[in-house]
Design an enzyme around this catalytic site. Structure first.
Site, PDB file in Angstrom:
ATOM      1  CB  SER A  14      -0.741   0.144   1.358  1.00 39.65           C
ATOM      2  OG  SER A  14      -1.780  -1.067   1.091  1.00 39.65           O
TER       3      SER A  14
ATOM      4  CE  LYS B 251      -4.748   0.545   2.816  1.00 43.44           C
ATOM      5  NZ  LYS B 251      -4.091   0.216   1.412  1.00 43.44           N
TER       6      LYS B 251
END
Length: 778
Positions: A682, A725
């Protein structure tokens, strides 16, 4: 002078005595009981004359007063030998049959039957055929007497010297037990040959029946003799044991086992096996060690619910209410369960699917299984597989081993009391294997709907049907579940709860439950919504709500202490005083930078406890071109850093970087909170952004966070955990988020109130990321 029976003259008219269920033949002496009025009147008329009366049977013996057409027209003229009147008004007589006669007409019907007669005795001469028939009949009758235990052997003496064929037949019939219709057929046969042949046929049938009876009687007698012998020997054995002082008599126990097996409706194969084991136990010495094993085995068989099922309660509205009552959110899971119930309502033939709930600890996987069981109306059974290494835990131990017992599957079915409970296999991702076998392979037979209708437990050694059981499994992660096992499951992912969902769960379920558990009521404690948010943010770090419940329990304990001391009547828990109950804050979520900085970029990360922001720092120092990575990074993040550096080197001219920086300087990439392991695909674009910022000495926008992987050519790749997120970015005060274009579809999972506060930049290349996040000086 008394006349011989054959010399009595019979008139043309005689009174008629109708017999019920009886036929009298010539030369037969028989007592009769007369009770009907017409019969008594006819008898009195006969006694006035020469004591002669006609005896004829009625066709249906159940009729009290027969009509003319219900009386046979062939009868026997008889003489009344004795007559005795009984106190109840009936008359007992003794009659002797003389000759056959046919009723030619009914002269009168009242007060008694009087009829006209026509004699019908046969008078043909004896010939060889008649003689042969008589001899055959006598031979058959002799066999009949031998087989019929009711007739004495002397009966043959009454027929051996009889030369008259008609008289021979009449005497034989008088000794036989025939039906009225059969006797009447012989009585109406006028010809001697006809009589002899008819009786010969009847004798053959009777002999066959007697032989069959003898065979059955012999078989039953042998069985009875065997049982009597066994009983006698057992009684002797009891007496011997009693003399020896051995009082451990198990005969009552054996009988109890047999009764239980008969009362319990076991499948045929199971019943046969159980009775065989009871016989083995019966033959063993009372103190034999193996007897304990057999007793435990029989108890296990009798305790299992072979035929006990619970009926499904397939009402969708009720099921939906139960799921909504017990769980907040989890819409995908609830929809899947309701779809399953809808299909079950339409058809019962479909094999039950194996649902696998995958999610972090504390998100309600186990309690969701309980709610499904309640919604369907089935018993709930939970079996934890965490740390199970022995295959025998699933399949059971063979009875040859010491301490053998059934597997945990069969034990759980026995505890449930029904053969179709909802079975929750908890922690299926934590199964391991060693030298004792592979439990995951054993579970394949349990969970496969094509195989589990004959699940074979090693202890039972009998097939048990698990096809009606609904299996639900839970796991924290799916990649550690053995692939063949995972292939048989339908995976439903539960990513975790958002902060807003946790607040709702705390207010609806957790807080009221803890208040009740601690003996408090709503008037003694008040916890504000903001205080709950503070507990979630600063005292817990999890995807579920397990630690949140513990913290609320801590608050309730403190309040309970204050109530007992009498200090406060109402305790208000607010953001300002929550530390009074829980102490100093244990966690602090990352916050966006207050001002733009060089070499510092804000990334987004997903962990098992939810989303968080990740500040990546890059420092350029004189050296020899080494790439230094610190912050306990995993292999994936290290590779992302290498890819980011290679991309930066390929963009030297575009970003006005020093051409030989990779030979003169070391680049140090650091991710703070170094003690915490960090890994995942990520942070590629975030590391590249920080490296380019450090090399170009240009600042990164502090209000922008980003997530995505990078290729060597700068293409941005999609990543997972977008919802968590985005929530973390919103909580940290980020205003804009950079995502891969392919992650656009994942924004549908983000709550609308969160999306409206944020700006999303969807990119396909790293150049777009730099153009958006890098603040170039004028």
């Amino acid at each position: 002078m008394v006349k011989e029976i054959d010399e009595i003259e019979i008139g043309q008219e005689l009174p008629l005595l109708v017999l019920r269920g009886l036929v009298v033949f010539p030369h037969m002496v028989m007592p009769l009981l007369v009770g009907r009025d017409k019969s008594i009147e006819a008898l009195e008329e006969a006694m006035v004359e020469d004591r002669l009366i006609l005896l004829a049977a009625q066709k249906d013996e159940t009729i009290e007063e027969p009509e003319l057409d219900e009386i046979y027209d062939i009868g026997t003229v008889a003489q009344v030998k004795q007559l005795v009147k009984l106190p109840d008004g009936t008359i007992k007589i003794l009659v002797e049959g003389i000759k056959r006669a046919k009723i030619s007409e009914y002269i009168q019907e009242e007060p008694y039957f009087k009829v006209g007669l026509e004699q019908v005795e046969g008078e043909e001469e004896k010939d060889q055929e008649l003689e042969a028939l008589m001899r055959s009949l006598i031979s058959q009758f002799e066999e009949y007497v031998k087989l019929n235990k009711k007739l004495p052997p002397e009966t043959m003496m009454t027929v051996v010297n009889v030369e008259d064929p008609g008289r021979l037949v009449d005497i034989m019939v008088s000794h036989m037990s025939l039906k009225v219709t059969q006797e009447q057929e012989i009585l109406k046969a006028i010809s001697y040959k006809e009589r002899l042949e008819e009786l010969y046929k009847l004798l053959n049938k009777e002999i066959e029946v007697l032989k069959a009876e003898e065979k059955i009687s012999s078989r039953v007698r042998s069985q009875v003799e065997k049982r009597q012998k066994e009983y006698y020997l057992k009684e002797q054995l009891k007496a011997i044991k009693k003399e020896l002082g051995d009082d451990n008599d198990i005969s009552n126990e054996i009988d109890e086992y047999r009764e239980k097996i008969e009362e319990t409706e076991l499948p045929e194969e199971v019943e046969e096996k159980a009775l065989k084991e009871v016989d083995r136990l019966d033959k063993m010495p009372p103190m034999a060690n193996e007897g304990v094993v057999i007793r435990n085995y029989l108890d296990c068989i009798l305790d299992l619910p072979w035929n006990d099922k619970s009926e499904d309660r397939l009402v969708l509205d009720e099921a939906e209410d139960i799921l909504e009552r017990d769980h907040y959110g989890l819409e995908d899971v609830k929809d899947r369960i309701l779809e399953y119930l809808a299909v079950r309502k339409l058809t019962s033939e479909m094999k039950s699917p194996i649902l696998c709930l995958v999610g972090p600890p504390g998100v309600g996987k186990t309690s969701l299984g309980k709610s499904i069981a309640e919604a369907i109306g089935r018993e709930f059974v939970r079996l934890s597989l965490g740390g199970v290494k022995d295959e025998a835990e699933i399949r059971g131990h063979r009875r040859t081993y010491v301490g053998s017992r059934p597997g945990r599957i069969i034990n759980a079915i026995r505890d449930a009391g029904t053969n179709n409970p909802l079975f929750l296999l908890d922690e299926v991702d934590k199964i391991s294997s060693d030298f004792r076998g592979d439990p995951a392979s054993a579970l394949l037979e349990v969970l496969d709907p094509e195989q589990n209708d004959e699940f074979a437990d090693h202890y039972l050694e009998l097939p048990f049907d698990l096809s009606d059981v609904i299996f639900v499994t839970t796991a924290n992660v799916s990649h550690t579940i053995p692939r063949p096992l995972l292939d048989r499951m339908e995976v439903i992912r539960i990513p975790g709860y958002t902060e807003e969902e946790k607040v709702k769960i705390a207010e609806r379920h957790l807080l009221s439950k803890q208040i009740e558990n601690h003996g408090l009521d709503e008037e003694q404690i008040n916890v504000s919504t903001n205080a709950i948010k503070s507990v979630i943010r600063n005292y817990t770090r999890e995807a579920g709500v397990r630690n949140l419940e513990r913290k609320l329990a801590n608050i309730c304990r403190k309040v309970a202490k204050e109530v007992v001391k009498g200090k406060e009547t109402l305790s208000r828990v607010t953001v300002q005083n929550v530390d009074k109950y829980l102490g100093i804050e244990k966690f602090s979520y990352g916050e966006a930078n207050e001002k733009p900085q060089v070499g510092v970029a804000t990334g987004l990360a997903w962990t098992k406890t939810g989303g968080d922001i990740l500040k990546i720092e890059v420092s350029v120092v004189p050296g020899k071109g080494k790439l230094l990575l610190t912050g306990k990074l995993g292999d994936v993040m290290k590779e992302s850093a290498q890819a980011a550096l290679s991309y930066a080197r390929s963009k030297v001219k575009e970003f006005n970087l020093e051409e030989e920086f990779h030979e003169k300087y070391d680049i140090h990439v650091h991710v703070p909170k170094g003690a915490i392991p960090k890994d995942g695909p990520s942070a590629g674009i975030t590391i590249a952004m920080a490296i380019i910022s450090a090399l170009s000495k240009e600042k990164v926008n502090e209000k922008i966070a980003m997530t995505g992987e990078i290729t060597l050519r700068g293409r941005v790749l999609p990543v997972g955990g977008i919802k968590s997120k985005v929530l973390a970015a919103h909580r940290a005060g980020v205003e804009k988020i950079i995502l891969c274009e392919e992650n656009k579809k994942n924004l549908e999972d983000v709550p609308k109130n969160i999306k409206k506060d944020l700006e999303f930049k969807l990119v396909e290349h790293m150049d777009e990321v730099i153009a958006t996040a890098l603040l170039k000086e004028e």
